[in-house]
Design an enzyme around this catalytic site. Structure first.
Site, short mmCIF file in Angstrom:
data_model
loop_
_atom_site.label_atom_id
_atom_site.label_comp_id
_atom_site.label_asym_id
_atom_site.label_seq_id
_atom_site.Cartn_x
_atom_site.Cartn_y
_atom_site.Cartn_z
N HIS A 8 0.83 -1.22 0.00
CA HIS A 8 0.00 0.00 0.00
C HIS A 8 0.85 1.26 0.00
CE1 HIS A 8 0.27 0.86 4.39
NE2 HIS A 8 0.25 -0.45 4.54
N ASP A 38 6.26 0.65 6.65
CA ASP A 38 4.83 0.46 6.46
C ASP A 38 4.29 1.57 5.58
OD1 ASP A 38 2.23 -0.37 6.63
OD2 ASP A 38 1.90 0.34 8.67
N GLU A 75 -5.06 2.24 2.53
CA GLU A 75 -5.07 0.98 3.30
C GLU A 75 -5.23 1.25 4.78
OE1 GLU A 75 -3.36 -2.37 5.67
OE2 GLU A 75 -2.75 -0.30 5.61
N GLU A 76 -4.46 2.24 5.27
CA GLU A 76 -4.40 2.46 6.72
C GLU A 76 -5.74 2.80 7.33
OE1 GLU A 76 -2.09 1.58 8.43
OE2 GLU A 76 -0.16 1.86 7.45
N ASP A 97 3.51 -6.44 3.14
CA ASP A 97 3.09 -5.37 4.06
C ASP A 97 3.37 -5.80 5.50
OD1 ASP A 97 2.04 -3.08 5.21
OD2 ASP A 97 -0.04 -3.74 5.05
N HIS A 150 3.72 2.50 12.69
CA HIS A 150 2.82 3.64 12.95
C HIS A 150 3.41 4.67 13.93
CE1 HIS A 150 -0.96 1.09 11.69
NE2 HIS A 150 -0.03 1.16 10.76
ZN ZN Z 1 -0.08 0.35 8.87
ZN ZN Z 2 0.72 -1.62 6.22
#
Ligand code: ZN
Ligand code: ZN
Length: 465
Positions: free
Chosen positions: A282, A294, A329-330, A358, A429
């Site tokens: 993503h 990420d 995506e998130e 991912d 994150h």
């Molecule tokens: Zn993520």
């Molecule tokens: Zn991810």
């Protein structure tokens, strides 16, 4: 003891020889030789790292619907084009946007202590001027569920359970319920806001964000995460047995309807261009870091995989290799769900097999699959070719990843190239998700495994369905 074991082996062998496995199409010697060539080339190739360096340097944080997200889409199109992909296009993704404005928290009594927090994605703001209230401690989401309304009403809720560190990330799911549903459960009991311990395994003073959601049947209350050391501190303060009061301020912005995109590039198949092998990651990221692990790494790896095959093997593979940079995506796998819905009628016929990267930038250690019995031997062959890279054949069924798995739901076989995620949730994150955390050698190992998978999947003439 010996004889029965020997007999069992002989019976198993004779059953095997009568099974349809042998009538299934073998992977040709030429395909195997080409896969070995790709494996060797990948281990000397820095293109995945270079693509990741480009994305994290030239774009950086790119939450869905932000200006940087638009820049990321442009970057994706340009990257595919400059690498000479045969086809490049975007498909629109519609959602709603959200942005963080500011966040702060301070323990007011019994001791004054500033806290490091970050708002969870989707959280509403605290009322004008912030919240000053007593905070109540629960060891887990389940404890909050079991609590009486009188324990929570008019208070801020603190949920302190810690995520477990594992290689496969299995600690994430159980811990994550506090992030996803903590706010609703708090509101149901008349609470004012929820603070959770970050869903992360590190001991840095950096909180982890991530999407939360409101069910819509109760009032929306703000939700934020404390860094792990701050959650520890708060737990120690609670151990003093005195009422704890905090001041909490969260300001966020609802951006309304947004349009983002799935960015798609293809290496067109020479014989069956309509049959596609789907790989991807993503493109969007959270706003705190630069989205290196990420999921810049996943995007970079899968782009580099198709590119390496194109550069290294003289003729295009039999089938098309489609690389998808999924959007949004998130915030709820939005791009993937919209892709799967838009293509649902053709997926069972044209989407041959798929996989997603991912889970950071750690080395791959296992290959899992969800394919037909008649094609298991092809995955076994892939795993065998990945053996020298330290990859084993996994027994568990593959899920296909958060995005590609949604296409899997519509009937596409999937594999998982399982990465070592032991350290993934140290960074996930947070503001620490940056390029320096990525080991170029691990990316090369990933590229070698990915090119074996994508090339054989696109070249082997049989069916994985
Ligand atoms: Zn993520
Ligand atoms: Zn991810």
């Amino acid at each position: 003891m010996r004889k029965p074991i020997f007999m069992a082996g002989a019976i198993a062998a004779s059953v095997f020889s009568l099974s349809p496995m042998l009538s299934a199409q073998e992977v040709s010697e030429k395909t195997i030789e080409n896969a070995k060539t790709l494996r060797a080339a990948a281990l000397r190739d820095n293109s995945a790292y270079d693509i990741l360096e480009s994305l994290t340097t030239e774009v950086g944080p790119r939450p869905a619907g932000s200006e940087a997200d638009k820049l990321a889409i442009k970057w994706g199109i340009e990257k595919f084009k400059s690498l000479g992909f045969d086809k490049v296009w975007t498909e629109p993704v519609k959602h709603t946007g959200w942005a963080r404005v500011l966040e702060s928290a301070v323990v007011k009594s019994p001791f004054v202590q500033p806290l490091q927090i970050t708002a969870l994605g989707g959280s509403v703001s605290t009322p004008e001027g912030g919240l000053d209230a007593e905070i109540v401690h629960f060891n887990s989401f389940e404890d909050l569920q079991a609590a009486e309304r009188s324990e929570v009403e008019g208070k801020i809720v603190f949920i302190s359970n810690r995520m477990a560190r594992t290689r496969d990330g299995s600690g994430y799911g159980p811990a994550n319920i506090a992030r996803r549903s903590g706010a609703d459960e708090t509101a149901r009991k008349g609470g004012l806001a929820v603070l959770i311990r970050s869903i992360g395994t590190d001991s840095h003073r950096l909180p982890h964000t991530g999407q939360m959601a409101y069910a819509g049947d109760v009032e929306k209350v703000p939700a934020a995460a404390l860094s792990n050391p701050d959650a520890d501190l708060l737990e120690r303060i609670f151990k003093r047995g005195k009422p704890v009061k905090i001041s909490l301020r969260v300001e966020t912005k609802d951006l309304g309807p947004i349009e983002t995109a799935n960015v798609i590039g293809e290496i067109t198949g020479r014989e069956k261009p309509d049959e596609v092998v789907v790989i991807g990651g993503h493109l969007d990221s959270w706003d705190l870091g630069t989205g290196a692990i990420d999921d810049g790494a996943g995007v970079a790896l899968t782009v580099a995989t198709a590119d390496l095959i194109k550069r290294t093997i003289k003729e295009r593979p039999r089938r098309t290799i489609r690389v998808i940079m999924f959007g949004a995506e998130e915030v709820g796998l939005v791009g993937a769900r919209q892709y799967a819905e838009a293509h649902k009628d053709e997926i069972p016929n044209t989407h041959i097999i798929g996989a997603e990267s991912d889970f950071g930038a750690g080395k791959i250690w296992a290959l899992a699959s969800k394919v037909s019995t008649n094609s298991q031997h092809v995955i076994d062959k892939m795993a065998q070719l990945m053996g020298p890279l330290g990859v084993i054949r996994a027994e568990v069924e593959a899920g296909g990843g958060p995005d590609v798995g949604r296409i899997g739901d519509k009937g596409m076989p999937v594999v998982d190239l399982k990465q070592d995620g032991t350290d993934y949730f140290d960074l996930h994150h947070t503001a620490d998700d940056t390029l320096d955390k990525v080991d170029p050698e691990a990316l090369r190992q990933n590229l070698a495994a990915w090119s074996i998978f994508a090339y054989i999947a696109a070249e082997w003439p049989g069916d994985f369905r």
